[in-house]
Design a protein around this motif. Structure first.
Motif, PDB file in Angstrom:
ATOM      1  N   UNK A  17       4.171 -15.063  27.928  1.00  0.00           N
ATOM      2  CA  UNK A  17       4.993 -14.049  27.261  1.00  0.00           C
ATOM      3  C   UNK A  17       6.014 -14.804  26.423  1.00  0.00           C
ATOM      4  N   UNK A  18       5.868 -14.710  25.099  1.00  0.00           N
ATOM      5  CA  UNK A  18       6.729 -15.487  24.203  1.00  0.00           C
ATOM      6  C   UNK A  18       6.756 -14.807  22.833  1.00  0.00           C
ATOM      7  N   UNK A  19       7.254 -15.485  21.830  1.00  0.00           N
ATOM      8  CA  UNK A  19       7.459 -14.872  20.515  1.00  0.00           C
ATOM      9  C   UNK A  19       6.170 -14.391  19.851  1.00  0.00           C
ATOM     10  N   UNK A  20       5.020 -14.877  20.284  1.00  0.00           N
ATOM     11  CA  UNK A  20       3.757 -14.444  19.678  1.00  0.00           C
ATOM     12  C   UNK A  20       3.327 -13.045  20.150  1.00  0.00           C
ATOM     13  N   UNK A  21       3.908 -12.561  21.246  1.00  0.00           N
ATOM     14  CA  UNK A  21       3.529 -11.234  21.747  1.00  0.00           C
ATOM     15  C   UNK A  21       4.730 -10.392  22.189  1.00  0.00           C
ATOM     16  N   UNK A  22       5.931 -10.810  21.775  1.00  0.00           N
ATOM     17  CA  UNK A  22       7.162 -10.072  22.114  1.00  0.00           C
ATOM     18  C   UNK A  22       8.016  -9.922  20.868  1.00  0.00           C
ATOM     19  N   UNK A  63       1.056  -2.442  24.994  1.00  0.00           N
ATOM     20  CA  UNK A  63       1.648  -2.488  23.667  1.00  0.00           C
ATOM     21  C   UNK A  63       2.868  -1.570  23.611  1.00  0.00           C
ATOM     22  N   UNK A  64       3.999  -2.107  23.173  1.00  0.00           N
ATOM     23  CA  UNK A  64       5.228  -1.327  23.052  1.00  0.00           C
ATOM     24  C   UNK A  64       6.053  -1.234  24.322  1.00  0.00           C
ATOM     25  N   UNK A  65       5.498  -1.648  25.473  1.00  0.00           N
ATOM     26  CA  UNK A  65       6.272  -1.600  26.722  1.00  0.00           C
ATOM     27  C   UNK A  65       7.375  -2.639  26.697  1.00  0.00           C
ATOM     28  N   UNK A  66       8.436  -2.347  27.405  1.00  0.00           N
ATOM     29  CA  UNK A  66       9.574  -3.260  27.512  1.00  0.00           C
ATOM     30  C   UNK A  66       9.207  -4.491  28.335  1.00  0.00           C
ATOM     31  N   UNK A  67       9.723  -5.630  27.901  1.00  0.00           N
ATOM     32  CA  UNK A  67       9.659  -6.864  28.680  1.00  0.00           C
ATOM     33  C   UNK A  67      10.974  -6.893  29.455  1.00  0.00           C
ATOM     34  N   UNK A  68      10.890  -6.998  30.775  1.00  0.00           N
ATOM     35  CA  UNK A  68      12.082  -6.930  31.620  1.00  0.00           C
ATOM     36  C   UNK A  68      12.274  -8.278  32.318  1.00  0.00           C
ATOM     37  N   UNK A  69      13.448  -8.882  32.094  1.00  0.00           N
ATOM     38  CA  UNK A  69      13.835 -10.156  32.714  1.00  0.00           C
ATOM     39  C   UNK A  69      15.285  -9.993  33.142  1.00  0.00           C
ATOM     40  N   UNK A  70      15.654 -10.541  34.281  1.00  0.00           N
ATOM     41  CA  UNK A  70      17.001 -10.372  34.854  1.00  0.00           C
ATOM     42  C   UNK A  70      17.271  -8.905  35.183  1.00  0.00           C
ATOM     43  N   UNK A  71      16.213  -8.083  35.282  1.00  0.00           N
ATOM     44  CA  UNK A  71      16.382  -6.673  35.578  1.00  0.00           C
ATOM     45  C   UNK A  71      16.745  -5.820  34.383  1.00  0.00           C
ATOM     46  N   UNK A  72      16.769  -6.406  33.180  1.00  0.00           N
ATOM     47  CA  UNK A  72      17.102  -5.666  31.963  1.00  0.00           C
ATOM     48  C   UNK A  72      16.050  -5.924  30.882  1.00  0.00           C
ATOM     49  N   UNK A  73      15.845  -4.960  29.992  1.00  0.00           N
ATOM     50  CA  UNK A  73      14.869  -5.177  28.919  1.00  0.00           C
ATOM     51  C   UNK A  73      15.357  -6.248  27.948  1.00  0.00           C
ATOM     52  N   UNK A  74      14.452  -7.172  27.594  1.00  0.00           N
ATOM     53  CA  UNK A  74      14.797  -8.236  26.645  1.00  0.00           C
ATOM     54  C   UNK A  74      13.984  -8.128  25.365  1.00  0.00           C
ATOM     55  N   UNK A  75      13.039  -7.196  25.318  1.00  0.00           N
ATOM     56  CA  UNK A  75      12.209  -7.022  24.133  1.00  0.00           C
ATOM     57  C   UNK A  75      11.065  -6.081  24.441  1.00  0.00           C
ATOM     58  N   UNK A  76      10.127  -5.976  23.485  1.00  0.00           N
ATOM     59  CA  UNK A  76       8.959  -5.105  23.632  1.00  0.00           C
ATOM     60  C   UNK A  76       7.697  -5.891  23.316  1.00  0.00           C
ATOM     61  N   UNK A  77       6.613  -5.537  23.989  1.00  0.00           N
ATOM     62  CA  UNK A  77       5.326  -6.196  23.761  1.00  0.00           C
ATOM     63  C   UNK A  77       4.753  -5.768  22.417  1.00  0.00           C
ATOM     64  N   UNK A  78       4.303  -6.735  21.621  1.00  0.00           N
ATOM     65  CA  UNK A  78       3.682  -6.437  20.332  1.00  0.00           C
ATOM     66  C   UNK A  78       2.159  -6.381  20.461  1.00  0.00           C
ATOM     67  N   UNK A  79       1.656  -6.631  21.659  1.00  0.00           N
ATOM     68  CA  UNK A  79       0.225  -6.573  21.965  1.00  0.00           C
ATOM     69  C   UNK A  79       0.109  -6.376  23.471  1.00  0.00           C
ATOM     70  N   UNK A  80      -1.085  -6.010  23.940  1.00  0.00           N
ATOM     71  CA  UNK A  80      -1.295  -5.932  25.386  1.00  0.00           C
ATOM     72  C   UNK A  80      -1.174  -7.341  25.951  1.00  0.00           C
ATOM     73  N   UNK A  81      -0.466  -7.477  27.065  1.00  0.00           N
ATOM     74  CA  UNK A  81      -0.280  -8.774  27.720  1.00  0.00           C
ATOM     75  C   UNK A  81      -0.862  -8.657  29.120  1.00  0.00           C
ATOM     76  N   UNK A  82      -1.856  -9.462  29.420  1.00  0.00           N
ATOM     77  CA  UNK A  82      -2.518  -9.422  30.720  1.00  0.00           C
ATOM     78  C   UNK A  82      -1.681 -10.141  31.780  1.00  0.00           C
ATOM     79  N   UNK A  83      -1.889  -9.770  33.039  1.00  0.00           N
ATOM     80  CA  UNK A  83      -1.220 -10.456  34.152  1.00  0.00           C
ATOM     81  C   UNK A  83      -1.505 -11.962  34.036  1.00  0.00           C
ATOM     82  N   UNK A  84      -0.446 -12.766  34.120  1.00  0.00           N
ATOM     83  CA  UNK A  84      -0.586 -14.219  34.055  1.00  0.00           C
ATOM     84  C   UNK A  84      -0.584 -14.793  32.654  1.00  0.00           C
ATOM     85  N   UNK A  85      -0.545 -13.946  31.629  1.00  0.00           N
ATOM     86  CA  UNK A  85      -0.542 -14.425  30.247  1.00  0.00           C
ATOM     87  C   UNK A  85       0.860 -14.858  29.834  1.00  0.00           C
TER      88      UNK A  85
END
Length: 128
Positions: A105-110, A81-103
């Protein structure tokens, strides 16, 4: 991996925490997934990946709970929760909930940190 430290107001390097984040040598992932940068904590679907299919995500077998559409992201590792989502090597947003490996990642949790987040929803019935 470099992230922007809001407290210090500058970029700083974050070492690999052992949880699969920011690996210099990424573990092998399923060929249906694309890693854009070794600093990323998400992988991108190269095509539709069916629910209940077992895929390899950074060396770990994961069974998908839902179908992942072309171009959508899944977590490469656990993202807190609150960790940065990193794509292309740069942060694109923050997690709004814990996201498990393989889950998924979209607007419902970012939360996009830089611009408003909008989602289109489908409606049933004819257009008015």
């Amino acid at each position: 991996m470099q992230i922007h430290d809001r407290k210090e107001g500058r970029l700083r390097l974050v070492p690999n925490d052992g949880g699969g984040r920011a690996n210099a040598k990424p573990e092998q992932s399923d060929s249906q997934l694309l890693l854009l940068s070794s600093a990323d904590n998400v992988l991108v679907a190269r095509g539709k990946v069916a629910a209940v299919e077992t895929i390899v995500v950074d060396g770990v077998a994961v069974t998908l709970a839902i179908t992942i559409s072309l171009g959508h992201k899944i977590a490469r590792c656990g993202i807190g929760l609150g960790e940065r989502i990193v794509k292309y090597g740069v942060p694109i947003g923050s997690a709004t909930a814990h996201i498990a490996r393989g889950e998924h990642v979209h607007v419902h949790n970012v939360k996009i940190d830089y611009t408003p987040t909008h989602a289109l929803t489908e409606t049933s019935g004819a257009a008015r």
